[in-house]
Design an enzyme around this catalytic site. Structure first.
Site, PDB file in Angstrom:
ATOM      1  N   PHE A 125       8.146 -35.997  10.499  1.00 15.05           N
ATOM      2  CA  PHE A 125       6.688 -35.888  10.480  1.00 15.05           C
ATOM      3  C   PHE A 125       6.086 -37.105   9.753  1.00 15.05           C
ATOM      4  O   PHE A 125       6.586 -37.509   8.712  1.00 15.05           O
ATOM      5  CB  PHE A 125       6.306 -34.591   9.774  1.00 15.05           C
ATOM      6  N   ASP A 190      11.881 -30.144   4.168  1.00  9.24           N
ATOM      7  CA  ASP A 190      10.493 -29.825   4.489  1.00  9.24           C
ATOM      8  C   ASP A 190      10.511 -28.568   5.357  1.00  9.24           C
ATOM      9  O   ASP A 190      11.097 -28.549   6.447  1.00  9.24           O
ATOM     10  CB  ASP A 190       9.816 -30.991   5.224  1.00  9.24           C
ATOM     11  N   TYR A 215      -0.294 -23.102   6.132  1.00 10.57           N
ATOM     12  CA  TYR A 215      -1.294 -22.804   7.173  1.00 10.57           C
ATOM     13  C   TYR A 215      -0.695 -22.682   8.571  1.00 10.57           C
ATOM     14  O   TYR A 215      -1.413 -22.411   9.513  1.00 10.57           O
ATOM     15  CB  TYR A 215      -2.428 -23.845   7.158  1.00 10.57           C
ATOM     16  N   LYS A 216       0.626 -22.894   8.708  1.00 11.11           N
ATOM     17  CA  LYS A 216       1.262 -22.760  10.018  1.00 11.11           C
ATOM     18  C   LYS A 216       1.721 -21.296  10.171  1.00 11.11           C
ATOM     19  O   LYS A 216       0.896 -20.411  10.269  1.00 11.11           O
ATOM     20  CB  LYS A 216       2.377 -23.789  10.161  1.00 11.11           C
ATOM     21  N   ARG A 364       3.348 -29.224  23.023  1.00  6.47           N
ATOM     22  CA  ARG A 364       4.046 -28.215  22.211  1.00  6.47           C
ATOM     23  C   ARG A 364       3.446 -26.837  22.477  1.00  6.47           C
ATOM     24  O   ARG A 364       2.228 -26.660  22.424  1.00  6.47           O
ATOM     25  CB  ARG A 364       3.916 -28.535  20.720  1.00  6.47           C
TER      26      ARG A 364
HETATM   27  C1  PLP Z   1       2.439 -29.765   8.885  1.00  3.03           C
HETATM   28  C2  PLP Z   1       3.386 -30.657   8.180  1.00  3.03           C
HETATM   29  C3  PLP Z   1       2.994 -31.376   7.041  1.00  3.03           C
HETATM   30  C4  PLP Z   1       1.575 -31.298   6.567  1.00  3.03           C
HETATM   31  O1  PLP Z   1       1.296 -31.995   5.386  1.00  3.03           O
HETATM   32  P1  PLP Z   1      -0.137 -31.823   4.737  1.00  3.03           P
HETATM   33  O2  PLP Z   1      -0.040 -32.496   3.422  1.00  3.03           O
HETATM   34  O3  PLP Z   1      -0.435 -30.359   4.649  1.00  3.03           O
HETATM   35  O4  PLP Z   1      -1.148 -32.473   5.643  1.00  3.03           O
HETATM   36  C5  PLP Z   1       3.949 -32.150   6.401  1.00  3.03           C
HETATM   37  N1  PLP Z   1       5.222 -32.225   6.856  1.00  3.03           N
HETATM   38  C6  PLP Z   1       5.621 -31.543   7.953  1.00  3.03           C
HETATM   39  C7  PLP Z   1       7.042 -31.626   8.405  1.00  3.03           C
HETATM   40  C8  PLP Z   1       4.720 -30.757   8.652  1.00  3.03           C
HETATM   41  O5  PLP Z   1       5.112 -30.081   9.741  1.00  3.03           O
END
Ligand code: PLP
Length: 404
Positions: A125, A190, A215-216, A364
């Site tokens: 990510f 992560d 939030y996911k 997705r």
């Molecule tokens: C959604 C996601 C993030 C989000 O990071 P934020 O700091 O909340 O914007 C980070 N890493 C991964 C792997 C994600 O899927």
């Protein structure tokens, strides 16, 4: 035999989690929401928690509420801990995933100060890669793009996702952590796409560090705080790079010098987002009630239906399958490819099918197990194939929007 809508309805009939779908709010029964891996739906419980947080906590109690609020990052962390295989006192819900990653990786790098390298998969990510790039730049170490198993004697810390945000591939957390430990490096996972959708056992794997967002699949709401995990025995040896007053040993002593708290609180920064934390607390309670084993099983069944309908309807229309075919090798979303993915994604939204697009050509489909019916998947896939068959997406302009 083609998969009929009645087959999907039969799966709903046999679904032990079916009642949980009704605990989420929806004012559009026609909407097919296949983006729960990006933003979870609003539950009645979270809505109630937010209303109470506004009216009672903020509106009535005002500053007197801090007696109850001050420990929320730790308390909500303790509630999250069993869902990710962590113990009490090992998790904080605070800040964003990005900021939490910065804190734990900077701390871990100092622990392995003689090693000049950080490792992250090239497909990780973006925020994870960028934060590591910034840390590497500031501390004069190199960032190497590679899979965790390529870590060696020079590696200080490895960062990787349990569920890949693009492909949905599920990592072997225990084997990977063991391989990274074999070369003397620290492993940070992560969990952003994994928590709430697959079983994660950080303690069983011996993981050192973890971060993620709420939030996911944890349905905490847009911009809800992230979380961090630091294994108990590592806590006294790791120092956060942000010396905020919430990390101070005697916070309200307000003394002249910083002394980090002896516990996980040393990874706090400043005043937590109380309103959001109260919503996250209710959301995690709901996920816990559904049960992570059952959620994982339903996620596999839902994505199995996606793959089955992809084979029947979408593969003949020029789509490809990017996610692993075996359901136990993926999280709760399926990635498919198409050269015109951006326009198909936008046409799908117009047709009431919410999915998202990732460059260059990935669509997705994330049917969140806690809030999605099998017929919703069937209907969404049906609308997707119809719009591509009719060429509806080809009537849209080619520019992409700022948020995809
Ligand atoms: C959604 C996601 C993030 C989000 O990071 P934020 O700091 O909340 O914007 C980070 N890493 C991964 C792997 C994600 O899927």
């Amino acid at each position: 035999m083609p998969t009929a809508r009645a087959d999907a309805a039969a799966l709903d009939g046999a679904d032990p989690l079916a009642a949980f779908v009704d605990r989420f709010l929806s004012d559009d029964p026609e909407l097919c929401y296949l983006d729960g891996n990006s933003l979870g739906r609003l539950s009645a419980d979270a809505r109630h928690a937010l209303a109470t947080a506004i009216d009672d906590d903020w509106g009535r109690d005002l500053v007197r509420g801090w007696g109850r609020w001050i420990d929320l990052p730790r308390r909500v962390g303790d509630r999250l801990a069993p869902l990710i295989g962590a113990g009490a006192g090992e998790v904080l819900v605070c800040d964003s995933t990005t900021v939490n990653l910065y804190k734990v990786i900077t701390a871990a790098l100092a622990q392995r100060g003689d090693r000049p390298e950080l490792v992250v998969p090239v497909g990780e990510f973006p925020t994870d890669r960028y934060v590591l790039e910034g840390i590497a730049c500031a501390h004069g170490v190199r960032l190497r793009f590679g899979e965790p198993v390529t870590a060696g004697d020079a590696t200080a810390v490895v960062v990787a996702s349990v569920v890949d945000f693009r492909t949905g591939a599920l990592a072997d957390v225990a084997a990977t952590t063991a391989a990274v430990h074999d070369v003397g490096a620290l492993m940070c996972w992560d969990l952003s796409h994994a928590a709430g959708s697959v079983v994660v056992d950080l303690a069983g794997a011996g993981a050192d560090l973890a971060v993620g967002c709420t939030y996911k699949h944890l349905c905490g709401g847009p911009g809800a705080p992230g979380y961090l995990y630091v294994r108990a025995d590592l806590q006294p040896r790791l120092e956060s790079p942000i010396w905020g007053w919430f990390a101070q040993d005697d916070q309200f002593g307000m003394g002249p010098r910083f002394t980090p708290a002896p516990s996980i609180e040393r990874f706090l920064t400043g005043t937590p987002n109380v309103v959001s934390l109260l919503a996250v607390d209710a959301s995690i309670a709901l996920v816990t009630e559904a049960g992570i084993e059952r959620l994982q099983a339903k996620g596999r069944a839902l994505t199995e239906l996606v793959v089955q309908l992809y084979d029947e309807w979408l593969a003949p229309l020029g789509f490809g399958l990017l996610s692993p075919r075996a359901s136990h090798e993926r999280g709760a979303h399926v990635a498919i490819t198409h050269p015109d993915a951006h326009r198909i994604g936008r046409a799908a939204v117009a047709a009431g099918v919410i999915a998202d697009v990732r460059p260059p050509d990935v669509l997705r489909l994330g049917p969140a197990p806690i809030s999605t019916r099998f017929v919703e998947v069937w209907d969404g896939m049906d609308r997707l194939r119809r719009l591509v068959e009719s060429g509806e997406h080809e009537r849209l302009p080619r520019e992409r929007s700022r948020v995809t």
